[in-house]
Design a protein around this motif. Structure first.
Motif, PDB file in Angstrom:
ATOM      1  N   UNK A 251       0.837  -1.200   0.000  1.00 43.45           N
ATOM      2  CA  UNK A 251       0.000   0.000   0.000  1.00 43.45           C
ATOM      3  C   UNK A 251       0.873   1.250   0.000  1.00 43.45           C
ATOM      4  N   UNK A 252       1.815   1.279   0.936  1.00 47.80           N
ATOM      5  CA  UNK A 252       2.627   2.489   1.097  1.00 47.80           C
ATOM      6  C   UNK A 252       3.651   2.623  -0.029  1.00 47.80           C
ATOM      7  N   UNK A 253       4.121   1.513  -0.553  1.00 44.72           N
ATOM      8  CA  UNK A 253       5.038   1.570  -1.694  1.00 44.72           C
ATOM      9  C   UNK A 253       4.327   2.125  -2.929  1.00 44.72           C
ATOM     10  N   UNK A 254       3.059   1.784  -3.102  1.00 48.79           N
ATOM     11  CA  UNK A 254       2.282   2.290  -4.247  1.00 48.79           C
ATOM     12  C   UNK A 254       2.092   3.799  -4.121  1.00 48.79           C
ATOM     13  N   UNK A 255       1.839   4.275  -2.905  1.00 48.48           N
ATOM     14  CA  UNK A 255       1.720   5.722  -2.717  1.00 48.48           C
ATOM     15  C   UNK A 255       3.070   6.409  -2.918  1.00 48.48           C
ATOM     16  N   UNK A 256       4.149   5.795  -2.458  1.00 49.52           N
ATOM     17  CA  UNK A 256       5.487   6.354  -2.700  1.00 49.52           C
ATOM     18  C   UNK A 256       5.778   6.444  -4.192  1.00 49.52           C
ATOM     19  N   UNK A 257       5.317   5.445  -4.937  1.00 49.24           N
ATOM     20  CA  UNK A 257       5.572   5.437  -6.381  1.00 49.24           C
ATOM     21  C   UNK A 257       4.864   6.618  -7.057  1.00 49.24           C
ATOM     22  N   UNK A 258       3.638   6.918  -6.631  1.00 49.90           N
ATOM     23  CA  UNK A 258       2.944   8.079  -7.178  1.00 49.90           C
ATOM     24  C   UNK A 258       3.773   9.343  -6.952  1.00 49.90           C
ATOM     25  N   UNK A 259       4.275   9.504  -5.742  1.00 53.98           N
ATOM     26  CA  UNK A 259       5.090  10.669  -5.424  1.00 53.98           C
ATOM     27  C   UNK A 259       6.339  10.733  -6.292  1.00 53.98           C
ATOM     28  N   UNK A 260       7.074   9.651  -6.363  1.00 56.16           N
ATOM     29  CA  UNK A 260       8.344   9.672  -7.101  1.00 56.16           C
ATOM     30  C   UNK A 260       8.114   9.831  -8.603  1.00 56.16           C
ATOM     31  N   UNK A 261       7.045   9.199  -9.142  1.00 56.41           N
ATOM     32  CA  UNK A 261       6.763   9.346 -10.570  1.00 56.41           C
ATOM     33  C   UNK A 261       6.375  10.774 -10.911  1.00 56.41           C
ATOM     34  N   UNK A 262       5.551  11.385 -10.073  1.00 57.61           N
ATOM     35  CA  UNK A 262       5.148  12.765 -10.332  1.00 57.61           C
ATOM     36  C   UNK A 262       6.346  13.703 -10.266  1.00 57.61           C
ATOM     37  N   UNK A 263       7.223  13.471  -9.299  1.00 58.17           N
ATOM     38  CA  UNK A 263       8.387  14.342  -9.150  1.00 58.17           C
ATOM     39  C   UNK A 263       9.392  14.131 -10.287  1.00 58.17           C
ATOM     40  N   UNK A 264       9.494  12.895 -10.757  1.00 54.94           N
ATOM     41  CA  UNK A 264      10.502  12.611 -11.784  1.00 54.94           C
ATOM     42  C   UNK A 264       9.999  12.885 -13.195  1.00 54.94           C
ATOM     43  N   UNK A 265       8.711  12.642 -13.446  1.00 50.82           N
ATOM     44  CA  UNK A 265       8.232  12.663 -14.835  1.00 50.82           C
ATOM     45  C   UNK A 265       7.249  13.780 -15.152  1.00 50.82           C
ATOM     46  N   UNK A 266       6.619  14.378 -14.134  1.00 53.53           N
ATOM     47  CA  UNK A 266       5.634  15.429 -14.402  1.00 53.53           C
ATOM     48  C   UNK A 266       6.168  16.811 -14.069  1.00 53.53           C
ATOM     49  N   UNK A 267       6.678  16.986 -12.862  1.00 45.60           N
ATOM     50  CA  UNK A 267       7.159  18.313 -12.454  1.00 45.60           C
ATOM     51  C   UNK A 267       8.199  18.902 -13.407  1.00 45.60           C
ATOM     52  N   UNK A 268       9.190  18.126 -13.869  1.00 43.01           N
ATOM     53  CA  UNK A 268      10.219  18.735 -14.727  1.00 43.01           C
ATOM     54  C   UNK A 268       9.676  19.308 -16.033  1.00 43.01           C
ATOM     55  N   UNK A 269       8.474  18.915 -16.429  1.00 44.15           N
ATOM     56  CA  UNK A 269       7.928  19.396 -17.694  1.00 44.15           C
ATOM     57  C   UNK A 269       7.207  20.729 -17.570  1.00 44.15           C
TER      58      UNK A 269
END
Length: 659
Positions: A251-269
């Motif tokens: 559960x918590x790893x899935x929520x961590x993945x949302x955070x890391x994916x957004x920071x790595x792949x969405x914010x920089x754009x």
């Protein structure tokens, strides 16, 4: 030579005094249970494949549960139009699965101690102002079931949906003139509908007695319970396979993945910086004044902070939203996820990347006993405010404005004296994109669809005379906005019409030189001496047997300079009856003539088109970054509205302002 990049850093000083803002999350439930230390140690050891498998199984459980609701529910708004959402929560009430505007289990934890939450419990509630900001309006009943694995509570399955009627001042429980939540229906605080498996029959009797359509409500509640129980079973199947600790760690790893994916792949754009965006609710059902939603977006490499200061105060009428920044972030997080260029599951982890600062006593932070039933317009307007801000960040390279939900209903009694409520949630045209036209007749509610004519005519004293696209509704542009609906229905019995229409005066805005889409309005007996045009919200307007009710919904805004649209694309739009010849000439500068070719009965007059485009270009005002339409511009010029982007210019292909 390597170029050094200097990142913009958000100055958080204005936000240090949290008393100036509502809490990001009204309440939280930090873990200190015996399993927590084990789960924290286990989480880093989970391999990616295990997280993928468990995450996929949870998502499938949600989809399977929602399919159960569709099969069992009785109300058209649930069964046919999919206005419900399911999710799986952790024990601390965080969304693990994907969310749109899904509720959470917070009010259960707020009402009952962990010792009082038992296997076999089923909780029900719709209490907007008593649900820790997790429910938006009273027609949304929520069912929550605790999930016990290996003898301990590990999470919750939850589903909520918009039922037909929960009492209140008008049939359908959508009183557009309400000034207090007490006018809007039965308020159900968090109660145990089943206590350790035993039905609380008296509570159910009270809820059903307060609905005008108790059979539909009973069917919907039964469907919600079945959905939540199915999700519970699917989670327990994972517990049987992996163990409770591994499932919770996932559960918590899935929520961590949302955070890391957004920071790595969405914010920089998104370019670092500060950007302001606004949009407006036309009126609140009581006062005839626009209400502003304003966002100042601060973005750096690590996060996005959305400051809602400048948003209008709590409205007198029912357009208020009573949720918190945590839920708004998950709502807007779907649009941040769109920046990623890849699939990104949005759950509670998005709140670690985005923050929302909302002052008290605004239309987005209304508290008891503010009316809220029509909070849907806030949901739509905040998207456009966010889009307007991002238009500045991306120099016009964003999707244009849109308003993709309208609601109308006809209530009365058929010839046999049976009470009926024919109600439909409609989509509208989506905004044009920087690379393509907008999509026609899209409903913002995922998986939603218009009601089939066969369903309507078999169930209600209504005949569907016409369903089609609303010609010329899409905003003009290099890429055209999507078209809205046009639907004519004939009443076979006397009744009353209620409409909850958004964008009946202000069209969805065009972007980067594109024009605003047409507003959507309602007519009774259009084109006849008895024609009545209805704008804004209208409640219980009498209609007679034989009357035609016409509903139109807004078109999306256009994108880019309309005079640069391919003349052949304009010709094809006219041929397909999406655009009129007059609009082709006046908005796109395309002159069409009759053709002898039976396959192409109209053709582009190339020379006349070139002359017409030169004439229009020479006499028009500079193209705007955000074009909100003539009605809006008139109010700005009269001093009735202030907006920051009124004079902002469109950008050319090199990213330079035009004009």
């Amino acid at each position: 030579m390597t170029q050094e990049i200097t990142h913009f850093t958000i100055d958080m000083t204005p936000y240090e005094d949290r008393t100036r803002f509502e809490p990001m999350r009204l309440k939280s439930w930090p873990r200190d249970d015996a399993a927590w230390e084990r789960i924290q140690k286990l989480k880093p050891t989970l391999d990616s494949l295990t997280i993928d498998v468990i995450g996929g199984a949870l998502q499938w459980a949600v989809e399977e549960g929602e399919a159960v609701v569709e099969r069992m529910a009785r109300s058209s708004i649930i069964r046919e139009q999919h206005d419900y959402r399911a999710s799986i929560n952790s024990i601390d009430c965080d969304n693990v699965t994907t969310v749109s505007w899904a509720a959470t289990a917070d009010p259960i934890r707020d009402t009952y101690s962990l010792e009082e939450i038992l296997p076999g419990d089923v909780y029900i509630y719709n209490d907007v102002h008593g649900s820790c900001a997790t429910i938006g309006h009273l027609p949304d009943y929520c069912i929550v079931i605790p999930i016990f694995g290996e003898g301990r509570l590990i999470g919750f399955s939850q589903v909520f949906g918009h039922v037909t009627d929960v009492g209140g001042a008008v049939p359908g429980s959508w009183p557009i003139r309400s000034t207090s939540i007490y006018e809007e229906g039965t308020i159900c605080p968090v109660v145990k509908l089943f206590d350790a498996g035993r039905l609380n029959a008296d509570a159910l009797k009270i809820l059903l007695r307060n609905s005008r359509f108790p059979g539909e409500l009973q069917g919907d509640i039964d469907g919600f319970i079945a959905c939540a129980r199915l999700m519970e079973r699917r989670v327990l199947e994972l517990v049987d396979q992996y163990g409770a600790d591994v499932v919770e760690a996932a559960f918590y790893a899935i929520m961590d993945r949302c955070e890391s994916d957004a920071r790595a792949h969405a914010l920089p754009n998104i370019p670092d910086g500060t950007y302001v965006g606004e949009d407006f609710i036309e009126e609140d059902g009581i006062s005839n004044k626009p209400i502003k939603i304003k966002y100042t977006i601060h973005k750096d490499k690590d996060r996005m902070v959305i400051d809602a200061s400048g948003t209008g105060p709590v409205a007198e009428g029912p357009v208020n939203w009573a949720m918190d920044g945590r839920h708004y972030i998950k709502w807007l997080g779907a649009f941040l996820a769109g920046e990623a260029g890849q699939e990104l599951l949005v759950n509670e982890g998005m709140g670690r990347v985005m923050q929302m600062m909302i002052p008290p006593d605004t239309v987005l932070s209304a508290r008891h006993p503010a009316p809220v039933v029509d909070r849907m317009e806030c949901m739509l307007v905040m998207i456009n405010a966010y889009t307007a801000a991002l238009a500045k960040a991306h120099k016009g390279n964003v999707i244009a404005g849109m308003m993709n939900i309208q609601l109308y209903g006809i209530w009365g009694h058929d010839d046999d004296g049976n009470e009926y409520l024919y109600r439909e949630i409609f989509g509208a045209g989506s905004g044009a994109r920087p690379w393509a036209d907008g999509t026609d007749t899209v409903d913002l509610v995922p998986h939603s669809k218009n009601l089939p004519a066969e369903f309507i005519e078999q169930r209600y004293p209504i005949v569907v005379e016409r369903v089609g696209l609303y010609k010329d509704s899409g905003g003009a542009g290099l890429y055209r906005g999507g078209l809205g609906y046009l639907k004519d229905v004939r009443c076979l019995a006397d009744g009353f019409l209620s409409i909850t229409a958004y964008r009946t005066v202000f069209g969805p805005f065009g972007v980067n030189g594109g024009k605003a889409g047409l507003p959507g309005v309602c007519w009774i007996n259009p084109g006849t001496p008895d024609e009545v045009k209805l704008v804004h919200r209208q409640q219980m307007v009498p209609v007679k047997k034989g009357d035609i009710v016409r509903i139109t919904t807004p078109g999306g805004g256009g994108w880019g300079d309309p005079l640069k649209r391919d003349p052949e694309a304009v010709r094809l739009d006219v041929h397909r009856a999406l655009v009129s010849p007059e609009s082709a000439r006046d908005h796109y500068g395309v002159v069409l003539v009759d053709s002898d070719d039976p396959r192409h009965p109209i053709a582009v007059d190339t020379e006349a088109t070139a002359d017409r485009r030169r004439e229009l270009a020479a006499n028009r005002a500079p193209l705007k970054l955000i074009d909100r339409g003539e009605a809006f511009n008139k109010m700005v010029e009269e001093g009735l509205i202030e907006v920051s982007d009124y004079d902002d210019l469109a950008y050319d292909e090199n990213g330079n302002p035009v004009g």
